[in-house]
Design a protein around this motif. Structure first.
Motif, PDB file in Angstrom:
ATOM      1  N   VAL A 125       0.848  -1.192   0.000  1.00 32.41           N
ATOM      2  CA  VAL A 125       0.000   0.000   0.000  1.00 32.41           C
ATOM      3  C   VAL A 125       0.888   1.247   0.000  1.00 32.41           C
ATOM      4  O   VAL A 125       1.797   1.356   0.828  1.00 32.41           O
ATOM      5  N   GLU A 129      -0.626   7.337   0.897  1.00 36.99           N
ATOM      6  CA  GLU A 129      -2.028   7.250   1.288  1.00 36.99           C
ATOM      7  C   GLU A 129      -2.152   7.167   2.808  1.00 36.99           C
ATOM      8  O   GLU A 129      -3.061   7.770   3.397  1.00 36.99           O
ATOM      9  N   ILE A 147      -8.478   2.801   5.143  1.00 37.77           N
ATOM     10  CA  ILE A 147      -7.481   2.940   4.074  1.00 37.77           C
ATOM     11  C   ILE A 147      -6.597   1.707   3.954  1.00 37.77           C
ATOM     12  O   ILE A 147      -6.576   1.052   2.907  1.00 37.77           O
ATOM     13  N   TRP A 148      -5.864   1.408   5.005  1.00 35.67           N
ATOM     14  CA  TRP A 148      -4.797   0.409   4.896  1.00 35.67           C
ATOM     15  C   TRP A 148      -5.329  -0.987   4.548  1.00 35.67           C
ATOM     16  O   TRP A 148      -4.910  -1.602   3.562  1.00 35.67           O
ATOM     17  N   ARG A 151      -7.288  -1.271   1.041  1.00 41.79           N
ATOM     18  CA  ARG A 151      -6.352  -1.200  -0.093  1.00 41.79           C
ATOM     19  C   ARG A 151      -5.549  -2.482  -0.210  1.00 41.79           C
ATOM     20  O   ARG A 151      -5.294  -2.982  -1.309  1.00 41.79           O
ATOM     21  N   ARG A 154      -7.699  -5.193  -1.683  1.00 37.35           N
ATOM     22  CA  ARG A 154      -7.872  -4.986  -3.132  1.00 37.35           C
ATOM     23  C   ARG A 154      -6.631  -5.437  -3.896  1.00 37.35           C
ATOM     24  O   ARG A 154      -6.734  -6.063  -4.950  1.00 37.35           O
ATOM     25  N   GLN A 227     -10.079   0.381  -9.114  1.00 37.60           N
ATOM     26  CA  GLN A 227      -8.613   0.318  -8.968  1.00 37.60           C
ATOM     27  C   GLN A 227      -8.056   1.729  -8.764  1.00 37.60           C
ATOM     28  O   GLN A 227      -8.231   2.596  -9.586  1.00 37.60           O
ATOM     29  N   ARG A 228      -7.425   1.937  -7.610  1.00 38.75           N
ATOM     30  CA  ARG A 228      -6.811   3.245  -7.343  1.00 38.75           C
ATOM     31  C   ARG A 228      -5.395   3.269  -7.839  1.00 38.75           C
ATOM     32  O   ARG A 228      -4.697   2.268  -7.832  1.00 38.75           O
TER      33      ARG A 228
END
Length: 229
Positions: A125, A129, A147-148, A151, A154, A227-228
């Motif tokens: 990650v 971010e 967040i962590w 992500r 994903r 998808q970031r």
């Protein structure tokens, strides 16, 4: 090839499929929850916590699942009846079954493999971010929850899908501790009818169908999650 036996053994095949799917779901769900804790312990835990998590993963990834299953069933299982009052408790009907030991063994093993997958995903990650989340004043728990961890999951989704399929293919080992799963049904049909290939062929079709469902489900989830970059 002879398939007339299916009419007689169809209910048993469905029961075996249920046992297989139940083992898969229990071990994957509980193992994934354990894996999250193990992964964070290795990534951001203290020295002792990190060593304990590493030791756990090393042991369960470094020894055969069959041996782990037998150690639980024939080792721990043989001591349970000696515990005072346990045989009279409401838990005894569950604890005396091979299904319980198979579920525990598969869960512990899956957690170790999945922890390593999540550990790599957590480290992948982007730090920017995480720093942005801290800059917004997020607490550690909020940062992990929003967040962590999302992500990391994903990033790891394709690998997780593969691990679930591998877990499905490990379920026939439950047959060795008296669990009547799909493979156990094929074995019983072979004993009763002296047919070898036909029951194995039918069970193989069941596994292929289950694998296709798993792959499609994960593919759908991957398509729904943006998808970031």
């Amino acid at each position: 090839m002879e398939f007339s036996w299916i009419e007689k053994y169809w209910p048993l095949l469905l029961s075996g499929a249920y046992q297989t799917v139940a083992l898969l779901i229990i071990s994957v769900v509980l193992g994934f929850v354990m894996a999250i804790g193990l992964a964070f312990a290795q990534v951001s835990g203290g020295k002792v916590t990190r060593l304990l998590a590493l030791g756990y993963c090393t042991f369960f990834r470094g020894t055969p699942l069959l041996i782990q299953l037998w150690l639980l069933y024939y080792g721990v299982g043989s001591f349970l009846p000696m515990i005072p009052g346990l045989r009279q408790s409401f838990m005894w009907p569950v604890l005396r079954e091979g299904f319980f030991f198979a579920a525990v063994s598969f869960t512990l093993n899956y957690a170790a493999y999945e922890a390593e997958v999540l550990r790599g995903a957590l480290l992948a990650v982007p730090k920017g971010e995480l720093e942005a989340g801290r800059a917004f004043g997020m607490s550690r728990f909020t940062l992990i929850r929003r967040i962590w961890l999302p992500r990391a999951i994903r990033i790891a989704l394709p690998t997780i899908a593969g691990e679930v399929v591998m877990q499905l293919k490990a379920t026939p080992l439950a047959f060795t501790v008296t669990v009547m799963d799909l493979y156990a049904v094929a074995y019983k049909v072979r004993q009763d009818t002296l047919l070898v290939y036909e029951p194995l062929f039918v069970v193989t079709i069941f596994y292929l169908i289950l694998t296709a469902i798993i792959v499609r489900c994960f593919g759908f989830v991957e398509a729904q999650v943006p998808q970031r970059r």
